[in-house]
Enzyme design. Structure first.
Site, PDB file in Angstrom:
ATOM      1  N   ASP A   1       0.745  -0.949  -0.007  1.00  0.00           N
ATOM      2  CA  ASP A   1       0.073  -0.018  -0.048  1.00  0.00           C
ATOM      3  C   ASP A   1       0.960   1.338  -0.035  1.00  0.00           C
ATOM      4  OD1 ASP A   1      -2.358  -1.624   0.203  1.00  0.00           O
ATOM      5  OD2 ASP A   1      -2.689  -1.235   2.234  1.00  0.00           O
TER       6      ASP A   1
ATOM      7  N   LYS B   1      -3.588   3.699  -2.792  1.00  0.00           N
ATOM      8  CA  LYS B   1      -4.914   3.998  -2.920  1.00  0.00           C
ATOM      9  C   LYS B   1      -5.120   5.501  -2.269  1.00  0.00           C
ATOM     10  CE  LYS B   1      -7.687  -0.316  -2.725  1.00  0.00           C
ATOM     11  NZ  LYS B   1      -6.604  -1.350  -2.552  1.00  0.00           N
TER      12      LYS B   1
ATOM     13  N   MET C   1      -9.709   7.472   8.554  1.00  0.00           N
ATOM     14  CA  MET C   1     -10.037   8.062   7.369  1.00  0.00           C
ATOM     15  C   MET C   1     -11.167   9.183   7.674  1.00  0.00           C
ATOM     16  SD  MET C   1     -10.007   4.558   5.186  1.00  0.00           S
ATOM     17  CE  MET C   1     -10.934   3.495   6.291  1.00  0.00           C
TER      18      MET C   1
END
Length: 260
Positions: free
Chosen positions: A37, A59, A171
């Protein structure tokens, strides 16, 4: 026919290479293929040998290098070709890491999987900030939620935050205004302590403290960037030293009015 390889779902922890498990470090040092990631710290990637193939599937909120289905297919395809695959993820693979989806795809294809847990972003960042997520005098329950997801306004967070409880939001930087509005609409006090931990357990870590009503203003004024966690609850004010001082009562009142 090549023997099927194994997919290793490895947690990289919150960022500091010293916080890797011994199993994770051993696998990285012997790895031949690493699918990682974007939030994995460079110091951790540096443990991988120079002869290994590195594939980034980073991402972001608005851009994905590969869709999750494509990542699943990549892992399975490489394993079926006989290669062991290290799937390296920030934090822990099974806490907002989509490790469960990848494990299911592997099982469906008959590929063996090993899960190597990591220190979760919540545990690692809170520990680095010296915020105890549970505390005998402040919290006997902790809940993890995702602040960036479809249908945020429709999710029922009632009872997840308040006296004696801690809410940790992953997030949540981009949706801080909606989060504050949602929680206050559910009855959470505007002066509930909050802490925003940016780049937890890394040299650039910041701990910004305030109250719920002023959360959007803190994120905006301090230009908080991901990775960042939001901790909501009485524990966010303990210990009261360091970081951003709590906004004064007037600021909290103004922020509260903005959501009414």
């Amino acid at each position: 026919m090549a023997q099927t390889g194994t997919i290793y779902l490895v947690g990289a922890g919150p960022g500091d290479a010293d916080l890797l498990t011994l199993r994770a470090a051993t696998l990285l040092q012997s790895a031949k293929l690493v699918v990682h990631d974007g939030l994995v710290d460079p110091s951790i990637l540096a443990l991988v040998g120079s002869d290994a193939t590195m594939i980034s599937v980073a991402k972001s909120r608005s851009k994905h290098t590969l869709r999750q289905d494509d990542i699943n297919a990549l892992l399975v395809r490489e394993a079926l070709a006989g290669r062991d695959v290290i799937r390296l993820k920030g934090g822990d693979p099974f806490i907002f890491g989509r490790g469960g989806e990848e494990a299911e795809a592997a099982h469906a294809a008959g590929v063996p999987v090993e899960v190597v847990p990591g220190i979760s972003a919540a545990n690692g960042a809170a520990a680095a900030a010296q915020i105890a997520l549970t505390h005998r005098e402040a919290s006997s329950m902790v809940t993890f939620v995702a602040g960036q997801c479809k249908g945020l306004a429709d999710q029922d967070w009632a009872g997840l935050a308040g006296k004696g409880r801690t809410l940790v939001i992953y997030m949540g930087v981009k949706t801080a205004p909606q989060i504050a509005e949602k929680l206050m609409a559910d009855g959470l006090a505007p002066d509930m302590p909050v802490a925003v931990i940016e780049n937890g357990a890394r040299p650039t870590m910041r701990v910004l403290r305030g109250v719920l009503a002023a959360l959007p203003e803190i994120v905006s004024r301090e230009r908080v960037v991901t990775p960042a966690l939001i901790v909501i609850g009485e524990v966010a004010a303990r210990p009261p030293k360091g970081g951003l001082a709590s906004p004064d009562t007037a600021l909290a009142a103004l922020a509260k009015e903005a959501f009414q």
